[in-house]
Design an enzyme around this catalytic site. Structure first.
Site, short mmCIF file in Angstrom:
data_model
loop_
_atom_site.label_atom_id
_atom_site.label_comp_id
_atom_site.label_asym_id
_atom_site.label_seq_id
_atom_site.Cartn_x
_atom_site.Cartn_y
_atom_site.Cartn_z
N HIS A 178 0.76 -1.17 -0.12
CA HIS A 178 -0.10 -0.07 0.02
C HIS A 178 0.74 1.16 -0.03
O HIS A 178 0.58 2.16 -0.55
CB HIS A 178 -1.12 -0.08 0.95
CG HIS A 178 -2.38 -0.56 0.90
ND1 HIS A 178 -2.23 -1.82 0.83
CD2 HIS A 178 -3.28 -0.25 0.83
CE1 HIS A 178 -3.73 -2.46 0.60
NE2 HIS A 178 -4.26 -1.30 0.26
N LYS B 20 -10.53 -7.42 7.35
CA LYS B 20 -11.04 -7.63 8.61
C LYS B 20 -10.95 -6.53 9.40
O LYS B 20 -10.06 -5.83 9.69
CB LYS B 20 -10.52 -9.12 9.33
CG LYS B 20 -9.16 -8.94 10.05
CD LYS B 20 -8.76 -10.15 10.76
CE LYS B 20 -7.29 -9.81 10.99
NZ LYS B 20 -6.92 -9.18 12.46
#
Lengths: 283, 177
Positions: free
Chosen positions: B39, B103
């Site tokens: 990222h 999650k």
């Protein structure tokens, strides 16, 4: 007194076997708790379905010798070494790290350890392990390994409470830690709670507490009561499996206590995801 | 419980718009893994105006660093905590990303960017790496191979079990927690 000789190679082999076992075979006490909570969750709900997924996950992992979770953690190793033991053919830490490396390579586990917290180069071996040694009486050596994922490790907390704090203050601190973790760290959680000692000792106690089976209470009645209350209040939060609600937010609380100072009451929470992994052996 | 929806990647607008937070989805098709370091690199490339190693338009990113394959295409491969990707996510959504799998909770900024871009956030069963591995058909390294488990892998998945975490309206299943 004659010293008992233990070969470093024996320690290495034991650590390797324990790492493989811990990562692929879910602890029986944890599996029992999954089943008990599965039975209590309401029918036809997502939390119940997800608990079934977790039970199936443990079955697939055992059958195919796969890690229960891809985060096979940084390995904490707890050694209790009798003072009449003499290690031959290598160092204790060398043997432990070799055992970890072999397990993580041969077991196809993820290597998640970086050498430097800022440079972040992966060591490629999942070592070094975090090693804690206690010297005890006798000529035996016991080894416990605990590979703990960092999703839940990131949510641990320590608080230096006042010596005049109440049981409720301690419970509040633990429940607040669970609340802050919320759905992020793979609930249902298991809490290892350190109580007393110094700041560093308290953190270590919280880790060691997770080695005890979660279906066994602390032998001290007032501490066992504390465990029960933390669990009850945490489960009233309604976070549940994967944060999807229901009654299964915390499936086990283990408190480990130690003497402390007149001026303080340290409390540490090692929050563990549902994949609480450890294995132990005696040499 | 509502009926489980079957979906295929790349996600089209109509399919995404039909999703509601809390619904169960079985996702099939291509998804790309990317976690913390990937990222950071992707957002760096976007900022510098560089070429991305993958076309983000309509794609789904899975926050996952898999275990190596012992047999089959991949090792255990459950989701990692999504919140750590929050600072980078709005930029990726603006660049065309349509879905994310992970999650845990997302920031308000991410929920807003999801709504603005008509995207969706799914949650996968955390800690069920061995179970989810059974849903992966193939795995190919796409970029940042030097990152090892943090590289970008292209996965083909079949009936990957998900729950809608944040829908296109920005509705979040965790808003009450």
């Amino acid at each position: 007194m004659k010293l008992r000789e233990i070969q470093a190679r024996t320690i290495e082999k034991t650590v390797k076997e324990l790492c493989i076992k811990a990562n692929t075979l879910l602890r029986e006490d944890v599996l029992q708790a999954f089943r008990a909570f599965f039975d209590k969750e309401e029918e036809n709900t997502l939390p119940k379905k997800m608990l079934k997924v977790l039970i199936e996950n443990s079955e697939i992992a055992e059958e195919k010798k796969l890690p229960l979770c891809q985060d096979t953690g940084m390995v904490a190793v707890f050694i209790e070494m009798g003072q009449d033991v003499h290690i031959l053919g290598g160092s204790l830490s060398g043997a432990i790290n070799s055992g970890v490396e072999e397990a993580y390579t041969e077991g196809y586990f993820r290597k998640s350890v970086v050498k430097d917290p800022l440079m972040r180069d992966n060591t490629g071996t999942n070592t070094p392990a975090v090693i804690h040694v206690d010297i005890t009486e006798g000529d035996k050596m016991s080894i416990s390994v605990m590979p703990k994922g960092f999703g839940s490790e990131n949510k641990g907390k320590i608080g230096m409470l006042n010596p005049t704090c109440t049981q409720d203050d301690i419970i509040d601190f633990c429940v607040e830690t669970v609340k802050k973790a919320g759905p992020d760290a793979c609930p249902p959680y298991i809490l290892g709670v350190g109580l007393g000692g110094t700041m560093d000792q308290c953190a270590l106690l919280s880790k060691k507490a997770l080695l005890r089976p979660i279906n066994e209470s602390n032998p001290e009645p007032h501490i066992a009561e504390l465990e029960e209350k933390i669990k009850e209040r945490s489960n009233a939060l309604g976070i549940g499996v994967m944060g999807l609600g229901g009654i299964s937010t915390v499936i086990g609380v283990n408190v480990k206590e130690a003497p402390t100072h007149i001026a303080g009451c340290p409390v540490a929470v090692s929050l563990c995801c549902h994949a609480l992994r450890s294995a132990s052996a005696e040499i | 419980m509502s009926k489980t929806k079957h979906m295929q990647t790349p996600l089209d607008k109509k399919a995404i718009n039909s999703l509601k937070a809390g619904e169960e989805v079985l996702l099939s098709g291509t998804i790309y893994t990317a976690r913390d370091q990937a990222h950071m690199r992707l957002s760096g490339l976007i900022t510098e105006g560089g070429k991305l190693p993958l076309e983000l338009t309509g794609q789904v990113i899975y926050y996952c660093g898999p275990a190596p394959a012992k047999t089959g295409p991949i090792g255990s491969c459950g989701p990692t905590t999504s919140g750590r990707m929050d600072p980078f996510t709005p930029m990726l959504l603006d660049a065309g990303l349509k879905g994310m799998i992970g999650k845990g909770r997302r920031s308000q900024e991410v929920a807003d960017a999801i709504k603005k871009n008509g995207a969706v956030y799914f949650i996968a069963p955390g800690g069920a790496g061995a179970y989810l591995r059974e849903k992966v058909i193939s795995c190919v390294t796409v970029a940042f191979e030097d990152l090892g488990p943090e590289a970008i892998y292209k996965l083909e998945v079949k009936d990957f079990p998900l729950v809608v975490g944040i829908d296109t309206e920005g509705k979040d299943i965790y808003s009450k927690l």
